[in-house]
Motif scaffolding. Sequence first.
Motif, PDB file in Angstrom:
ATOM      1  N   LYS A 234       0.653  -1.282   0.124  1.00 32.24           N
ATOM      2  CA  LYS A 234       0.013   0.173  -0.063  1.00 32.24           C
ATOM      3  C   LYS A 234       0.893   1.433   0.029  1.00 32.24           C
ATOM      4  O   LYS A 234       0.524   2.142  -0.798  1.00 32.24           O
ATOM      5  CB  LYS A 234      -1.048   0.022   1.332  1.00 32.24           C
ATOM      6  N   TYR A 235       2.024   1.254   0.718  1.00 32.74           N
ATOM      7  CA  TYR A 235       2.864   2.387   0.904  1.00 32.74           C
ATOM      8  C   TYR A 235       3.599   2.522  -0.394  1.00 32.74           C
ATOM      9  O   TYR A 235       3.601   3.846  -0.929  1.00 32.74           O
ATOM     10  CB  TYR A 235       3.862   2.052   2.146  1.00 32.74           C
ATOM     11  N   LEU A 236       4.086   1.483  -1.097  1.00 38.96           N
ATOM     12  CA  LEU A 236       4.727   1.551  -2.283  1.00 38.96           C
ATOM     13  C   LEU A 236       3.906   1.966  -3.312  1.00 38.96           C
ATOM     14  O   LEU A 236       4.284   2.991  -4.400  1.00 38.96           O
ATOM     15  CB  LEU A 236       5.708   0.489  -2.589  1.00 38.96           C
ATOM     16  N   ASP A 237       2.657   1.619  -3.490  1.00 39.80           N
ATOM     17  CA  ASP A 237       1.811   1.922  -4.587  1.00 39.80           C
ATOM     18  C   ASP A 237       1.322   3.215  -4.544  1.00 39.80           C
ATOM     19  O   ASP A 237       1.211   4.192  -5.306  1.00 39.80           O
ATOM     20  CB  ASP A 237       0.390   1.017  -4.693  1.00 39.80           C
ATOM     21  N   SER A 238       0.896   3.978  -3.099  1.00 41.07           N
ATOM     22  CA  SER A 238       0.490   5.245  -2.944  1.00 41.07           C
ATOM     23  C   SER A 238       1.523   6.291  -3.130  1.00 41.07           C
ATOM     24  O   SER A 238       1.164   7.323  -3.934  1.00 41.07           O
ATOM     25  CB  SER A 238      -0.077   5.237  -1.467  1.00 41.07           C
ATOM     26  N   ALA A 239       2.747   6.069  -2.977  1.00 38.47           N
ATOM     27  CA  ALA A 239       3.865   7.036  -2.677  1.00 38.47           C
ATOM     28  C   ALA A 239       4.010   7.251  -4.381  1.00 38.47           C
ATOM     29  O   ALA A 239       4.167   8.536  -4.539  1.00 38.47           O
ATOM     30  CB  ALA A 239       5.126   6.170  -2.137  1.00 38.47           C
ATOM     31  N   THR A 240       3.821   6.280  -5.260  1.00 41.24           N
ATOM     32  CA  THR A 240       3.885   6.817  -6.532  1.00 41.24           C
ATOM     33  C   THR A 240       3.022   7.731  -7.215  1.00 41.24           C
ATOM     34  O   THR A 240       3.220   8.347  -8.270  1.00 41.24           O
ATOM     35  CB  THR A 240       4.251   5.608  -7.470  1.00 41.24           C
ATOM     36  N   HIS A 241       1.938   7.880  -6.244  1.00 38.57           N
ATOM     37  CA  HIS A 241       0.796   8.713  -6.926  1.00 38.57           C
ATOM     38  C   HIS A 241       0.588  10.074  -6.224  1.00 38.57           C
ATOM     39  O   HIS A 241      -0.300  10.872  -6.632  1.00 38.57           O
ATOM     40  CB  HIS A 241      -0.715   7.912  -6.795  1.00 38.57           C
ATOM     41  N   VAL A 242       1.640  10.267  -5.388  1.00 38.95           N
ATOM     42  CA  VAL A 242       1.694  11.524  -4.526  1.00 38.95           C
ATOM     43  C   VAL A 242       2.738  12.614  -5.323  1.00 38.95           C
ATOM     44  O   VAL A 242       3.870  12.321  -4.999  1.00 38.95           O
ATOM     45  CB  VAL A 242       1.982  11.192  -3.264  1.00 38.95           C
ATOM     46  N   GLN A 243       2.221  13.616  -5.788  1.00 36.76           N
ATOM     47  CA  GLN A 243       3.037  14.531  -6.693  1.00 36.76           C
ATOM     48  C   GLN A 243       4.195  15.271  -5.438  1.00 36.76           C
ATOM     49  O   GLN A 243       5.100  15.440  -5.686  1.00 36.76           O
ATOM     50  CB  GLN A 243       2.392  15.529  -7.084  1.00 36.76           C
ATOM     51  N   ALA A 244       3.562  15.482  -4.240  1.00 30.86           N
ATOM     52  CA  ALA A 244       4.335  16.271  -3.197  1.00 30.86           C
ATOM     53  C   ALA A 244       5.501  15.485  -2.913  1.00 30.86           C
ATOM     54  O   ALA A 244       6.377  15.692  -2.293  1.00 30.86           O
ATOM     55  CB  ALA A 244       3.434  16.378  -2.007  1.00 30.86           C
ATOM     56  N   LEU A 245       5.482  14.174  -3.030  1.00 27.96           N
ATOM     57  CA  LEU A 245       6.638  13.112  -2.794  1.00 27.96           C
ATOM     58  C   LEU A 245       7.644  12.973  -3.892  1.00 27.96           C
ATOM     59  O   LEU A 245       8.688  12.172  -3.852  1.00 27.96           O
ATOM     60  CB  LEU A 245       6.022  11.783  -2.339  1.00 27.96           C
ATOM     61  N   ASN A 246       7.327  13.303  -5.207  1.00 32.51           N
ATOM     62  CA  ASN A 246       7.860  13.073  -6.217  1.00 32.51           C
ATOM     63  C   ASN A 246       9.302  14.245  -6.178  1.00 32.51           C
ATOM     64  O   ASN A 246       9.211  15.155  -7.012  1.00 32.51           O
ATOM     65  CB  ASN A 246       7.312  13.371  -7.696  1.00 32.51           C
ATOM     66  N   THR A 247      10.271  14.034  -5.336  1.00 35.78           N
ATOM     67  CA  THR A 247      11.273  15.112  -5.290  1.00 35.78           C
ATOM     68  C   THR A 247      12.308  14.369  -4.910  1.00 35.78           C
ATOM     69  O   THR A 247      12.442  13.245  -4.214  1.00 35.78           O
ATOM     70  CB  THR A 247      10.942  16.111  -4.242  1.00 35.78           C
ATOM     71  N   ASP A 248      13.702  14.573  -5.319  1.00 36.35           N
ATOM     72  CA  ASP A 248      14.972  14.145  -4.987  1.00 36.35           C
ATOM     73  C   ASP A 248      15.390  14.269  -3.686  1.00 36.35           C
ATOM     74  O   ASP A 248      16.110  13.795  -3.185  1.00 36.35           O
ATOM     75  CB  ASP A 248      16.174  14.844  -5.923  1.00 36.35           C
ATOM     76  N   ALA A 249      14.825  15.237  -2.920  1.00 28.91           N
ATOM     77  CA  ALA A 249      14.922  15.549  -1.591  1.00 28.91           C
ATOM     78  C   ALA A 249      14.431  14.769  -0.482  1.00 28.91           C
ATOM     79  O   ALA A 249      14.712  14.694   0.486  1.00 28.91           O
ATOM     80  CB  ALA A 249      14.544  17.117  -1.186  1.00 28.91           C
ATOM     81  N   LEU A 250      13.593  13.661  -1.171  1.00 28.24           N
ATOM     82  CA  LEU A 250      13.241  12.719  -0.247  1.00 28.24           C
ATOM     83  C   LEU A 250      13.493  11.437  -0.526  1.00 28.24           C
ATOM     84  O   LEU A 250      13.373  11.047  -1.780  1.00 28.24           O
ATOM     85  CB  LEU A 250      11.480  12.913  -0.211  1.00 28.24           C
ATOM     86  N   ASP A 251      13.919  10.443   0.312  1.00 28.95           N
ATOM     87  CA  ASP A 251      14.213   9.144   0.418  1.00 28.95           C
ATOM     88  C   ASP A 251      13.012   8.255   0.680  1.00 28.95           C
ATOM     89  O   ASP A 251      13.062   8.142   1.891  1.00 28.95           O
ATOM     90  CB  ASP A 251      15.585   8.913   0.857  1.00 28.95           C
TER      91      ASP A 251
END
Length: 352
Positions: A234-251
């Motif tokens: 659920k975490y891996l699938d949802s994370a790919t759909h959140v634009q706010a998390l689409n950044t190189d500053a976040l691991d």
Amino acid sequence: MTAAHPFTADLTQRGLDPSSDLEFQLPDPEDEGISEPEFRHQIETAWQVCDRFDLQTDIWRGRILRAVRDREKRGGDGRGTGFLNWLKEREITKSQAYSLIELADSADTLLQEGLLETKDVNQFSKRAFVETAQSAPEVQHLVSDVARRGDRVTRREVKQLADEWMAMSSELLPQEVREKTANNTIPTRYVAPLVRELEKLPDPHQQTLQTEVALTPDLDTVKQVTSEARYLAKYLDSATHVQALNTDALDLEMALEEALRVGCLNATADMVKQAAQLEQAAAKLYTAWKRLNQLTERVFVDSGASTPHLRSLLDHLGPLTSSLIEVSLGEPESPLAQLIRLKILSGDSDGS
């Protein structure tokens, strides 16, 4: 095209009108002279007759639809217009038609490959037959063996056999777990969900969970790892759909590891899922707001002094069309009601 295999079920093989076979006598629910077990036996028998008849009818409907479709492919306009018109005349949707065709194809395949005899079809409930047709070949063989023995096959039996085969054969399970499943120390109904959840994960996460369950191959660990795998997916699938998390500053992987370490994976997965839903809701809200403004402008232009009620309708929609949207949660007169204000700021030239 798979050739159709005609079969005659035991409902019709006695040369009777098929409809007459459905005119059975149901037990009187008011009759106190009939025992509860006998009442339920008669009801179950009647239900199975209907179930078998329903399955056979749908198989033949699928074969009919397939014939109409293939005829259209041969001599039609190439776009399937004739087939679609045929469906429309009979009030059948395209999805229903292809579902029935798929059922007919599956039935013909099972019969053609010798997995089932024509009489064996009667052993299935409709849902069980569809489930069998959609199962892996190994599961189809197991289910067919049950049907050939003359045993009743319901969806529960198909699921149980599918779970058993998955638990015994999946390479995703450590050998220790498969051995305990084989001797029934760990029931297959708990192992199969673990396999399904592991299948959704990339290799590194699979390996971590496989090691965890291999070290302690017991029922509690299987349940715990299944839960972890579910929330990981659920975490891996949802994370790919959140634009706010689409950044190189976040691991994301490191955040995931930390959530696992402190024991808040469940809440973290739900948090990311909610974030994805919120972004989607915001996009839908903005689209709906823009469309509402376009429509109110059109109605305003088309109306005038001769339409006071229509103008009043537009005035009352004001709180929803301005850049500051106001919505009341609950009845406005209720002391528990809350007024929600949402300000829409976009890059449009109108400044809204």
